[in-house]
Design an enzyme around this catalytic site. Sequence first.
Site, PDB file in Angstrom:
ATOM      1  N   LYS A   1      54.292 128.287 134.457  1.00 31.53           N
ATOM      2  CA  LYS A   1      53.061 127.905 135.178  1.00 31.53           C
ATOM      3  C   LYS A   1      51.913 128.869 134.862  1.00 31.53           C
ATOM      4  O   LYS A   1      50.804 128.433 134.603  1.00 31.53           O
ATOM      5  CB  LYS A   1      53.285 127.921 136.704  1.00 31.53           C
TER       6      LYS A   1
ATOM      7  N   ARG B   1      53.862 125.565 147.749  1.00 30.88           N
ATOM      8  CA  ARG B   1      55.289 125.759 147.511  1.00 30.88           C
ATOM      9  C   ARG B   1      56.143 125.233 148.656  1.00 30.88           C
ATOM     10  O   ARG B   1      57.360 125.350 148.614  1.00 30.88           O
ATOM     11  CB  ARG B   1      55.573 127.249 147.349  1.00 30.88           C
TER      12      ARG B   1
ATOM     13  N   ARG C   1      60.994 137.525 130.322  1.00 34.48           N
ATOM     14  CA  ARG C   1      59.751 137.997 130.933  1.00 34.48           C
ATOM     15  C   ARG C   1      59.938 139.355 131.613  1.00 34.48           C
ATOM     16  O   ARG C   1      59.024 140.171 131.640  1.00 34.48           O
ATOM     17  CB  ARG C   1      59.275 136.963 131.956  1.00 34.48           C
TER      18      ARG C   1
ATOM     19  N   ARG D   1      58.445 143.112 136.699  1.00 40.86           N
ATOM     20  CA  ARG D   1      58.607 142.590 138.061  1.00 40.86           C
ATOM     21  C   ARG D   1      60.044 142.760 138.527  1.00 40.86           C
ATOM     22  O   ARG D   1      60.977 142.312 137.861  1.00 40.86           O
ATOM     23  CB  ARG D   1      58.242 141.092 138.098  1.00 40.86           C
TER      24      ARG D   1
ATOM     25  N   ARG E   1      65.646 132.841 144.164  1.00 36.63           N
ATOM     26  CA  ARG E   1      64.331 132.193 143.978  1.00 36.63           C
ATOM     27  C   ARG E   1      64.517 130.730 143.588  1.00 36.63           C
ATOM     28  O   ARG E   1      63.774 129.862 144.039  1.00 36.63           O
ATOM     29  CB  ARG E   1      63.520 132.930 142.908  1.00 36.63           C
TER      30      ARG E   1
HETATM   31  P1  ADP Z   1      57.468 132.507 139.817  1.00 34.47           P
HETATM   32  O1  ADP Z   1      56.889 131.130 139.924  1.00 34.47           O
HETATM   33  O2  ADP Z   1      57.879 132.871 138.447  1.00 34.47           O
HETATM   34  O3  ADP Z   1      58.570 132.747 140.808  1.00 34.47           O
HETATM   35  P2  ADP Z   1      55.140 133.674 141.210  1.00 34.47           P
HETATM   36  O4  ADP Z   1      54.313 134.827 140.767  1.00 34.47           O
HETATM   37  O5  ADP Z   1      54.453 132.361 141.355  1.00 34.47           O
HETATM   38  O6  ADP Z   1      56.360 133.602 140.192  1.00 34.47           O
HETATM   39  O7  ADP Z   1      55.793 134.015 142.648  1.00 34.47           O
HETATM   40  C1  ADP Z   1      56.484 135.220 142.870  1.00 34.47           C
HETATM   41  C2  ADP Z   1      56.854 135.349 144.334  1.00 34.47           C
HETATM   42  O8  ADP Z   1      55.674 135.375 145.152  1.00 34.47           O
HETATM   43  C3  ADP Z   1      57.677 134.204 144.930  1.00 34.47           C
HETATM   44  O9  ADP Z   1      59.056 134.363 144.689  1.00 34.47           O
HETATM   45  C4  ADP Z   1      57.350 134.350 146.422  1.00 34.47           C
HETATM   46  O10 ADP Z   1      58.042 135.420 147.005  1.00 34.47           O
HETATM   47  C5  ADP Z   1      55.868 134.720 146.380  1.00 34.47           C
HETATM   48  N1  ADP Z   1      54.991 133.515 146.419  1.00 34.47           N
HETATM   49  C6  ADP Z   1      54.109 133.130 145.455  1.00 34.47           C
HETATM   50  N2  ADP Z   1      53.470 132.011 145.808  1.00 34.47           N
HETATM   51  C7  ADP Z   1      53.954 131.663 147.035  1.00 34.47           C
HETATM   52  C8  ADP Z   1      53.699 130.580 147.917  1.00 34.47           C
HETATM   53  N3  ADP Z   1      52.828 129.622 147.611  1.00 34.47           N
HETATM   54  N4  ADP Z   1      54.403 130.538 149.072  1.00 34.47           N
HETATM   55  C9  ADP Z   1      55.291 131.497 149.397  1.00 34.47           C
HETATM   56  N5  ADP Z   1      55.585 132.537 148.610  1.00 34.47           N
HETATM   57  C10 ADP Z   1      54.915 132.639 147.417  1.00 34.47           C
END
Ligand code: ADP
Length: 194
Positions: free
Chosen positions: A14, A87, A126, A132, A144
């Site tokens: 994404k 999400r 990654r 991370r 996750r």
């Molecule tokens: P990825 O899609 O690879 O897991 P992101 O950077 O989008 O990476 O998200 C990393 C973390 O940030 C998620 O596992 C969650 O803990 C938090 N997070 C990000 N966006 C949201 C959201 N919209 N709602 C709840 N938690 C979020």
Amino acid sequence: MKNIVLFGAPGVGKGTHANILAEKYDLLHLSTGDMLRAEIEAATPLGQRVKAAMERGDLVGDDVVIGLVDKALSSTEQGVILDGFPRTVQQAQALDFLFKRHNRRMNCVISIDAPREELVRRIHERAIISGRADDANDDTIRHRLEEYDAKTKPVTDYYKVSGLLVCIDGSGEINQTSMRLCKVVDTVVRKNNF
Ligand code: ADP
């Protein structure tokens, strides 16, 4: 003004594709993951509150991310590409409300799909450069993906009903997926006469 949601499981790409599309269509890239990491990095009270949940691979509370997106939408007139939000179904409902309040219309929700083992492989890859913590631990990665299945996947039904959802294959090379995404965006742009 174009407003797009890029949807998909952790590791599907994404962030990478949101960057490419933001550049090509002059959109502001809004990543809730990046916003949350910036809060942690700056050690703000909000950052301190969400750090443990993110490290465990839990979703952060709806009210926290909805607040961040509201703030971001309030500070721009530009079209946006949302990455990692919504999400949960509750976040999707809140986004409808926020868009109405900010006089925006959602043009499409593009879901990028890839097989589970490919997602895990990409997250491992990654981890080497992202640094991370949530990319480096197998249990966290598994968790996750479970969070995605239980809470995020149902968001696709929400957008199916409104006819906004387009699914594309994201299993191949970056530029193949990128071409598919641009095709979808171009079609939407033509249809909506932007
Ligand atoms: P990825 O899609 O690879 O897991 P992101 O950077 O989008 O990476 O998200 C990393 C973390 O940030 C998620 O596992 C969650 O803990 C938090 N997070 C990000 N966006 C949201 C959201 N919209 N709602 C709840 N938690 C979020």
